[in-house]
Design a protein around this motif. Sequence first.
Motif, short mmCIF file in Angstrom:
data_model
loop_
_atom_site.label_atom_id
_atom_site.label_comp_id
_atom_site.label_asym_id
_atom_site.label_seq_id
_atom_site.Cartn_x
_atom_site.Cartn_y
_atom_site.Cartn_z
N SER A 97 32.86 36.81 40.03
CA SER A 97 33.57 38.08 40.23
C SER A 97 32.55 39.20 40.05
O SER A 97 31.36 38.95 39.89
CB SER A 97 34.74 38.20 39.25
N ARG B 168 36.37 42.11 38.59
CA ARG B 168 37.35 42.00 39.67
C ARG B 168 36.85 41.08 40.77
O ARG B 168 35.64 40.94 40.96
CB ARG B 168 37.66 43.37 40.29
N THR B 169 37.79 40.48 41.49
CA THR B 169 37.45 39.69 42.65
C THR B 169 37.23 40.62 43.84
O THR B 169 37.49 41.82 43.76
CB THR B 169 38.57 38.69 42.99
N SER B 170 36.79 40.05 44.95
CA SER B 170 36.54 40.86 46.14
C SER B 170 37.80 41.50 46.70
O SER B 170 37.74 42.53 47.36
CB SER B 170 35.87 40.00 47.22
N ASN B 171 38.98 40.90 46.41
CA ASN B 171 40.22 41.49 46.90
C ASN B 171 40.87 42.44 45.89
O ASN B 171 42.00 42.89 46.09
CB ASN B 171 41.21 40.39 47.31
N GLY B 172 40.14 42.73 44.81
CA GLY B 172 40.60 43.74 43.86
C GLY B 172 41.38 43.23 42.67
O GLY B 172 41.77 44.02 41.81
N ASP B 173 41.62 41.92 42.57
CA ASP B 173 42.35 41.37 41.43
C ASP B 173 41.46 41.31 40.19
O ASP B 173 40.27 41.00 40.29
CB ASP B 173 42.84 39.95 41.74
N HIS C 192 39.69 39.77 37.21
CA HIS C 192 39.20 38.41 37.01
C HIS C 192 38.15 38.45 35.91
O HIS C 192 36.95 38.34 36.17
CB HIS C 192 38.60 37.90 38.33
#
Length: 224
Positions: free
Chosen positions: A106, A147-152, A154
């Motif tokens: 992440s 954060r992950t690449s999709n914005g979550d 992590h």
Amino acid sequence: MGGINDFGPGPRELLVDEAEARRRLGLMLGDKLLRFNPYSVDDRTLMDCVLRARWLQFPSLTQMVIVHFGEIIYRPSGKAADYVNVSIGNDPAVIMLPVKNLISPSTYLATFQPIRVQLNDRNITSLAMVESMQGKSYFVSHMLPARTSNGDMHPACRFYSLRGSLSNRAEQIRRRMIQSKLVMLEEVIRHPYCRHYLSCRRNLFDYMTPIRLAMEKITGFSDS
């Protein structure tokens, strides 16, 4: 006017003024877990506290959680793992944790650089490493906001094995707790602009002195 290095890599619009940054610092340094001396209680009391503990949010910089890993649930194809069953402390509830949350990198929100979940200070990078964790319990001392690449969200958790007798396990937890407090306070000094820390421009005020004083006190916990 400050230069780009005064702000760090994060978005400038998220930075707060001095009053808010001081408030955030006060909350961090006043946090019960940060101030808790794990050498101030006996082994059994410490273990009982850890087993009752749950995940903490801001202003806590560290964690004091035991995570029990159960079986991995594989996809019907048998080609990839989907979830691993975990539980927290003495809570009987079972959580289905996506395996990808453990093995995928992440982005650390203080540096915007890749970061990974770690086991005993080693990056978890494969399913085989997660498989080796089945049926075992681990202490989580802290986690870095990411954060992950999709914005979550992590967060990069730091898992540590607990081995041996009650006394040995308690001592391992004490050492990891103190280490994590020092590590995370150093992160605040290095990255004050991170919105999960002070969220302010570097050197906006003297935050370093009270943080260093707190670190000095924590370093002396084992001598108390």
